[in-house]
Design a protein around this motif. Structure first.
Motif, PDB file in Angstrom:
ATOM      1  N   ALA A 103       0.833  -1.198   0.000  1.00  0.00           N
ATOM      2  CA  ALA A 103       0.000   0.000   0.000  1.00  0.00           C
ATOM      3  C   ALA A 103       0.872   1.254   0.000  1.00  0.00           C
ATOM      4  O   ALA A 103       1.879   1.330   0.701  1.00  0.00           O
ATOM      5  N   ARG A 104       0.502   2.205  -0.843  1.00  0.00           N
ATOM      6  CA  ARG A 104       1.144   3.526  -0.925  1.00  0.00           C
ATOM      7  C   ARG A 104       2.634   3.430  -1.272  1.00  0.00           C
ATOM      8  O   ARG A 104       3.412   4.344  -0.976  1.00  0.00           O
ATOM      9  N   GLU A 163       3.220   6.224  -3.799  1.00  0.00           N
ATOM     10  CA  GLU A 163       2.330   7.378  -3.693  1.00  0.00           C
ATOM     11  C   GLU A 163       3.124   8.680  -3.632  1.00  0.00           C
ATOM     12  O   GLU A 163       4.152   8.757  -2.950  1.00  0.00           O
ATOM     13  N   SER A 170      -1.496  -8.965  -7.037  1.00  0.00           N
ATOM     14  CA  SER A 170      -2.254  -7.866  -6.423  1.00  0.00           C
ATOM     15  C   SER A 170      -1.377  -6.628  -6.289  1.00  0.00           C
ATOM     16  O   SER A 170      -0.149  -6.728  -6.191  1.00  0.00           O
ATOM     17  N   ILE A 171      -2.031  -5.476  -6.290  1.00  0.00           N
ATOM     18  CA  ILE A 171      -1.364  -4.191  -6.104  1.00  0.00           C
ATOM     19  C   ILE A 171      -2.046  -3.499  -4.933  1.00  0.00           C
ATOM     20  O   ILE A 171      -3.279  -3.419  -4.878  1.00  0.00           O
ATOM     21  N   GLU A 206      -3.324  -0.841  -1.872  1.00  0.00           N
ATOM     22  CA  GLU A 206      -4.137   0.367  -1.818  1.00  0.00           C
ATOM     23  C   GLU A 206      -3.288   1.617  -2.025  1.00  0.00           C
ATOM     24  O   GLU A 206      -2.228   1.771  -1.423  1.00  0.00           O
ATOM     25  N   ARG A 207      -3.724   2.486  -2.915  1.00  0.00           N
ATOM     26  CA  ARG A 207      -3.073   3.759  -3.224  1.00  0.00           C
ATOM     27  C   ARG A 207      -1.595   3.577  -3.616  1.00  0.00           C
ATOM     28  O   ARG A 207      -0.786   4.496  -3.455  1.00  0.00           O
ATOM     29  N   SER A 208      -1.251   2.443  -4.159  1.00  0.00           N
ATOM     30  CA  SER A 208       0.157   2.147  -4.440  1.00  0.00           C
ATOM     31  C   SER A 208       0.806   3.115  -5.424  1.00  0.00           C
ATOM     32  O   SER A 208       2.001   3.416  -5.321  1.00  0.00           O
ATOM     33  N   LEU A 214      -6.832  -5.233  -7.470  1.00  0.00           N
ATOM     34  CA  LEU A 214      -6.280  -3.887  -7.437  1.00  0.00           C
ATOM     35  C   LEU A 214      -6.776  -3.209  -6.160  1.00  0.00           C
ATOM     36  O   LEU A 214      -7.971  -3.229  -5.872  1.00  0.00           O
ATOM     37  N   GLY A 215      -5.875  -2.593  -5.425  1.00  0.00           N
ATOM     38  CA  GLY A 215      -6.255  -1.945  -4.179  1.00  0.00           C
ATOM     39  C   GLY A 215      -7.037  -0.666  -4.408  1.00  0.00           C
ATOM     40  O   GLY A 215      -6.928  -0.017  -5.453  1.00  0.00           O
ATOM     41  N   ALA A 219      -5.721   2.749  -6.225  1.00  0.00           N
ATOM     42  CA  ALA A 219      -4.369   2.400  -6.699  1.00  0.00           C
ATOM     43  C   ALA A 219      -3.811   3.446  -7.658  1.00  0.00           C
ATOM     44  O   ALA A 219      -2.601   3.715  -7.659  1.00  0.00           O
ATOM     45  N   LEU A 246     -10.477   3.857  -7.696  1.00  0.00           N
ATOM     46  CA  LEU A 246      -9.380   3.268  -8.467  1.00  0.00           C
ATOM     47  C   LEU A 246      -8.768   4.258  -9.442  1.00  0.00           C
ATOM     48  O   LEU A 246      -7.546   4.432  -9.483  1.00  0.00           O
TER      49      LEU A 246
END
Length: 358
Positions: free
Chosen positions: A92-93, A96, A113-114, A116-118, A137-138, A141, A164
Motif C-alpha cells: 500500500a502507498r 504514492e 495484487s497491487i 491500496e493507493r500504491s 487492485l487496491g 491504486a 481506483l
C-alpha cells in the motif's frame, strides 16, 4: 541494518546496501539522498526510502521481489523504476506521491495484487501496463493520476475498487471494463472527463456511489452483454449529460433500462441487427400497413406480448406491450421510410415484418 538506522540523515547523498537484512524506515526522510544501490536486496521493507524527495536513481531494482508499504512514498524525483519479472508484492502507498512517469508491470507474471493507493497522486505517471495475472487492485491504486493517458485493466479482476481511477483526467477514448467484473466501486471512475465510451461486461451487477460522476465527455455506453439492469448507488451519473449519451442494450432489457431509476434519462439503442431479426418458422403471419404516419399491425388472432419497431440500422425506436393481436403506432417522429416490426407472441414465438412508409 536496524529499524530507522539512517532515517532523517539530512546530508546523506548516496548509499550502497550490502546486506540482505534491513529494517523498516531505514533511510526515511533522507532529504539529500539521490542514489541508492540495492543490488543485494530482494525485499524492500516498508518505508525504506519514504519521503526521500531527491532520490532519482535506484540501482539493482531489477532484483526486487517485494516492495513494502510506502517504500518510495514521496520520492518526487524518482521518475523511473525497473520492476523485476520476479516481483510478487507491491504494498500500500508504495509509490504514492512519487515522480514515476511509467509503471511497466506487464512482465511481472508472479504479481497478483497491487496495494491500496500504491501509485496514487503521481502527477507525472502517464502510462501503466499491468500483468494479465493481476486479480486484485487496491482501492485508489491510481487515484488522482492526472497525467495517466494509457492503461488497460487486467482481465482477471472481479472488482473495480473504490477510487481506483478517480481524477485520471487524461485517460481518453474508450474504456473497457473487463469480463468478470461484478462491481464498480464508489468513485471508481469519477472525473474521467476525457473518456467518451465505456463497455460494461455481462457480469456487472453493481455501480457504487458516485462511481461515474463527472464523466462529462461520455457519449456511448456499450451494455449489450448485460443480463440485468445493474443496481446503482447514490448519484452514479451526476455531472454526466445523460440525454446525449447513447446506451446500447439487448432488446429484452430495453424496457427495464428505460424504467429504472438513474438509468431512465439516457438515449437507448437496440443492438438487434436487422438481419438478425428473424421469425420463428411456426409463427403466424404478421401483417401491417400505414395510414398516414400511423402503423397498423395485426397478427392473425395470436396475442402479442411485445411489439418492437426498428429502423434499418437495427436501432430500436419503440417497444410496446399491447393487449390482443392488434397494435397502432404513430411513426411521425421517426426518420426514414422503411421499418422492421418484431412481434413477440404470448407463447414466446417471434413474427417479423418489413414495410415502407410512403
Amino acid at each position: 541494518i536496524g529499524y530507522g538506522s539512517f532515517a532523517g540523515c539530512s546530508k546523506l547523498k548516496e548509499i550502497t546496501v550490502s546486506t540482505p537484512h534491513i529494517g523498516l524506515d531505514a533511510f526515511k526522510d533522507c532529504a539529500a539522498l539521490t542514489t541508492a544501490d540495492v543490488t543485494a536486496l530482494e525485499v524492500l521493507p516498508a518505508g525504506i526510502f519514504a519521503r526521500c524527495a531527491a532520490l532519482n536513481q535506484v540501482k539493482g531494482s531489477a532484483n526486487i521481489t517485494y516492495i513494502g508499504e510506502e517504500a518510495f512514498a514521496g520520492c518526487s524525483s524518482l521518475s523511473s523504476f525497473t520492476f523485476s519479472p520476479e516481483l510478487k508484492h507491491i504494498g500500500a502507498r508504495a509509490f504514492e506521491f512519487s515522480g514515476l512517469e511509467t509503471a511497466r508491470l506487464d512482465k511481472c507474471t508472479l504479481l497478483t495484487s497491487i496495494g491500496e493507493r500504491s501509485f496514487a497522486s503521481c502527477p507525472h505517471l502517464a502510462a501503466v501496463t499491468l500483468s494479465a495475472n493481476i486479480t486484485e487492485l487496491g482501492a485508489g491504486a491510481f487515484f488522482e493520476d492526472s497525467s495517466l493517458g494509457s492503461m488497460t485493466l487486467p482481465g482477471g479482476i472481479s472488482v473495480l475498487p473504490a477510487r481506483l481511477l478517480k481524477g485520471a483526467t487524461s485517460l481518453a477514448g474508450a474504456l473497457a471494463i473487463p469480463d468478470g467484473v461484478t462491481e464498480i466501486g464508489d468513485f471508481a471512475m469519477k472525473d474521467l472527463t476525457a473518456v467518451d465510451s465505456v463497455r460494461l461486461p455481462g457480469t456487472l451487477t453493481t455501480l457504487g456511489n458516485y462511481a461515474m460522476e463527472n464523466m462529462s465527455g461520455l457519449k456511448k455506453i456499450e451494455a449489450t452483454e448485460l443480463e440485468a439492469v445493474p443496481a446503482v448507488g447514490i448519484d452514479v451519473w451526476r455531472g454526466v449529460d445523460q440525454p446525449n449519451v447513447k446506451v446500447r442494450v439487448d432488446e429484452d432489457l430495453y424496457e427495464a433500462f428505460t424504467n429504472a431509476g438513474q438509468w431512465d434519462k439516457f438515449t437507448y439503442e437496440s443492438v438487434m441487427g436487422v438481419d438478425d431479426i428473424t421469425a420463428d418458422s411456426t409463427a403466424p403471419t404478421i401483417s401491417g400497413h400505414f395510414e398516414g404516419s400511423d402503423l397498423l399491425v395485426s397478427c392473425g388472432g395470436a396475442d402479442i406480448s411485445r411489439l418492437s419497431l426498428y429502423d434499418l440500422s437495427g436501432r430500436l425506436l419503440v417497444s410496446v406491450h399491447p393487449s390482443g393481436d392488434y397494435v397502432v403506432i404513430d411513426t411521425a417522429q421517426y426518420d426514414g421510410h422503411v421499418f422492421v416490426v418484431s412481434a413477440i407472441l404470448s407463447d414466446g414465438r417471434r413474427a417479423t415484418l418489413k414495410l415502407a412508409r410512403q
